[in-house]
Design an enzyme around this catalytic site. Structure first.
Site, PDB file in Angstrom:
ATOM      1  N   GLU A   9      -7.974  40.440  -1.205  1.00  0.00           N
ATOM      2  CA  GLU A   9      -6.892  40.120  -0.156  1.00  0.00           C
ATOM      3  C   GLU A   9      -7.756  41.309   0.842  1.00  0.00           C
ATOM      4  OE1 GLU A   9      -6.641  38.566   2.543  1.00  0.00           O
ATOM      5  OE2 GLU A   9      -4.764  36.755   1.931  1.00  0.00           O
ATOM      6  N   ASP A  10      -7.273  41.548   2.150  1.00  0.00           N
ATOM      7  CA  ASP A  10      -7.454  42.372   2.926  1.00  0.00           C
ATOM      8  C   ASP A  10      -6.603  42.592   3.308  1.00  0.00           C
ATOM      9  OD1 ASP A  10      -6.286  40.313   4.170  1.00  0.00           O
ATOM     10  OD2 ASP A  10      -8.138  41.066   5.966  1.00  0.00           O
ATOM     11  N   PHE A  40      -0.281  46.603  13.647  1.00  0.00           N
ATOM     12  CA  PHE A  40      -1.333  46.203  13.486  1.00  0.00           C
ATOM     13  C   PHE A  40      -2.820  47.215  12.998  1.00  0.00           C
ATOM     14  CE2 PHE A  40      -4.240  43.408  14.817  1.00  0.00           C
ATOM     15  CZ  PHE A  40      -4.511  42.668  14.748  1.00  0.00           C
ATOM     16  N   VAL A  41      -3.156  47.118  12.339  1.00  0.00           N
ATOM     17  CA  VAL A  41      -4.471  47.984  12.164  1.00  0.00           C
ATOM     18  C   VAL A  41      -5.926  46.889  11.118  1.00  0.00           C
ATOM     19  CG1 VAL A  41      -3.292  49.343  10.526  1.00  0.00           C
ATOM     20  CG2 VAL A  41      -4.148  47.287   9.258  1.00  0.00           C
ATOM     21  N   ASP A  94       0.815  40.698   5.228  1.00  0.00           N
ATOM     22  CA  ASP A  94       1.995  41.137   5.509  1.00  0.00           C
ATOM     23  C   ASP A  94       3.141  40.548   5.759  1.00  0.00           C
ATOM     24  OD1 ASP A  94       3.283  41.890   8.245  1.00  0.00           O
ATOM     25  OD2 ASP A  94       1.574  40.587   9.805  1.00  0.00           O
ATOM     26  N   ARG A 130     -14.473  44.257  12.953  1.00  0.00           N
ATOM     27  CA  ARG A 130     -14.124  44.095  11.625  1.00  0.00           C
ATOM     28  C   ARG A 130     -14.904  45.079  10.554  1.00  0.00           C
ATOM     29  NH1 ARG A 130     -11.823  39.802  10.269  1.00  0.00           N
ATOM     30  NH2 ARG A 130     -11.820  37.551  11.843  1.00  0.00           N
ATOM     31  N   ASP A 171      -9.355  42.425  12.017  1.00  0.00           N
ATOM     32  CA  ASP A 171      -9.905  42.155  13.677  1.00  0.00           C
ATOM     33  C   ASP A 171      -8.207  42.349  15.207  1.00  0.00           C
ATOM     34  OD1 ASP A 171      -8.954  39.479  12.235  1.00  0.00           O
ATOM     35  OD2 ASP A 171      -9.081  38.985  14.526  1.00  0.00           O
ATOM     36  N   GLY A 222     -11.475  38.158   6.377  1.00  0.00           N
ATOM     37  CA  GLY A 222     -11.030  40.002   6.198  1.00  0.00           C
ATOM     38  C   GLY A 222     -11.386  40.515   5.213  1.00  0.00           C
ATOM     39  N   LYS A 227       1.944  45.318   4.089  1.00  0.00           N
ATOM     40  CA  LYS A 227       2.996  45.822   4.453  1.00  0.00           C
ATOM     41  C   LYS A 227       4.809  45.429   4.392  1.00  0.00           C
ATOM     42  CE  LYS A 227       0.667  45.161   8.827  1.00  0.00           C
ATOM     43  NZ  LYS A 227       0.555  44.518  10.633  1.00  0.00           N
TER      44      LYS A 227
HETATM   45  P1  IMP Z   1       0.244  36.941   6.468  1.00  0.00           P
HETATM   46  O1  IMP Z   1      -0.092  35.268   6.108  1.00  0.00           O
HETATM   47  O2  IMP Z   1       1.755  37.253   7.565  1.00  0.00           O
HETATM   48  O3  IMP Z   1       0.341  37.489   5.082  1.00  0.00           O
HETATM   49  O4  IMP Z   1      -0.661  37.326   7.017  1.00  0.00           O
HETATM   50  C1  IMP Z   1      -2.221  37.381   6.698  1.00  0.00           C
HETATM   51  C2  IMP Z   1      -2.944  37.471   7.799  1.00  0.00           C
HETATM   52  O5  IMP Z   1      -2.325  37.892   8.685  1.00  0.00           O
HETATM   53  C3  IMP Z   1      -4.480  38.648   7.040  1.00  0.00           C
HETATM   54  O6  IMP Z   1      -5.081  38.062   6.347  1.00  0.00           O
HETATM   55  C4  IMP Z   1      -4.984  39.211   8.392  1.00  0.00           C
HETATM   56  O7  IMP Z   1      -6.132  38.216   8.417  1.00  0.00           O
HETATM   57  C5  IMP Z   1      -4.296  38.407   9.400  1.00  0.00           C
HETATM   58  N1  IMP Z   1      -2.910  40.128   9.366  1.00  0.00           N
HETATM   59  C6  IMP Z   1      -2.371  40.690   9.074  1.00  0.00           C
HETATM   60  N2  IMP Z   1      -1.358  41.995   9.881  1.00  0.00           N
HETATM   61  C7  IMP Z   1      -2.810  42.103   9.790  1.00  0.00           C
HETATM   62  C8  IMP Z   1      -3.162  43.681  11.086  1.00  0.00           C
HETATM   63  O8  IMP Z   1      -2.052  44.560  10.854  1.00  0.00           O
HETATM   64  N3  IMP Z   1      -4.554  44.056  11.347  1.00  0.00           N
HETATM   65  C9  IMP Z   1      -5.276  42.629  11.148  1.00  0.00           C
HETATM   66  N4  IMP Z   1      -5.232  41.727  11.124  1.00  0.00           N
HETATM   67  C10 IMP Z   1      -3.928  41.342  10.178  1.00  0.00           C
HETATM   68 MG    MG Z   2      -6.598  37.870   5.915  1.00  0.00          MG
END
Ligand code: IMP
Ligand code: MG
Length: 179
Positions: free
Chosen positions: A98-99, A151-152, A102, A164, A158, A43, A130
């Site tokens: 990081e992208d 969700f984006v 969440d 992407r 992706d 990402g 988020k």
């Molecule tokens: P976390 O562990 O929940 O913070 O998730 C982080 C990872 O989940 C990110 O690096 C993304 O790869 C994926 N992710 C979380 N939210 C989204 C979204 O809205 N769109 C796409 N990928 C997401």
């Molecule tokens: Mg990521």
């Protein structure tokens, strides 16, 4: 691909403008020190490419691939290293790129994993964050945009490995999830 979109949250121009501001802040903070940018595959590829090229700071790059998501839209909470760094980060100034953050679970795990390798410093830059991320105790120094809990896709992000390459960040039409 156009029919799959619901709306655009951040245009290509808005993203690039924000990245330039973040780059200025990073340049000011590191003031002449060399930084190792650690991108999280896949990402963060777009953010890494664009942010790094806006920096004046001397940088090197390395990549990690970790899995926390399947092909769906919910975090599994389980983190696995798919590809580790090739660089030794001992004594280096590490900036994780990081992208999106969440739940923050992935990042929290990553920061403690990298911290155990004794870098000189470790900070985090993310394009998107988020609201859930606030619950996890990880200090994120550079944030592009705080977004609602949606969700984006696009700009590296992706859904089932697609979208992407879109230069903007947007949401998908409901029919994409049901097909
Ligand atoms: P976390 O562990 O929940 O913070 O998730 C982080 C990872 O989940 C990110 O690096 C993304 O790869 C994926 N992710 C979380 N939210 C989204 C979204 O809205 N769109 C796409 N990928 C997401
Ligand atoms: Mg990521």
């Amino acid at each position: 691909m156009g029919n799959d979109l619901e709306k655009v949250l951040y245009t290509e121009e808005q993203i690039q403008t924000r990245l330039a501001e973040m780059a200025q802040q990073i340049d000011a903070d590191y003031a002449g020190r060399e930084v190792l940018l650690v991108g999280v595959l896949n990402g963060a590829v777009m953010v890494m490419a664009d942010l790094s090229r806006k920096l004046q700071t001397q940088v090197t790059m390395d990549w990690m691939a970790i899995s926390s998501y399947g092909s769906g839209t919910k975090s599994s909470g389980v983190v696995r290293i798919l590809k580790d760094l090739t660089t030794d980060i001992l004594g280096k100034h590490v900036l994780i790129v990081e992208d999106i953050i969440d739940s923050g679970l992935t990042l929290s795990w990553l920061v403690s994993n990298l911290r155990s390798r004794n870098p000189e410093s470790i900070e985090v830059a993310t394009m998107l964050r988020k609201p859930e991320a606030a619950k996890v105790d990880v200090d994120v120094r550079y944030v592009g945009f705080d977004i609602p809990n949606e969700f984006v896709i696009g700009y590296g992000l992706d859904y089932a490995e697609r979208y992407r390459t879109l230069p903007f960040v947007g949401t998908l039409a409901p029919h994409v999830y049901s097909s």
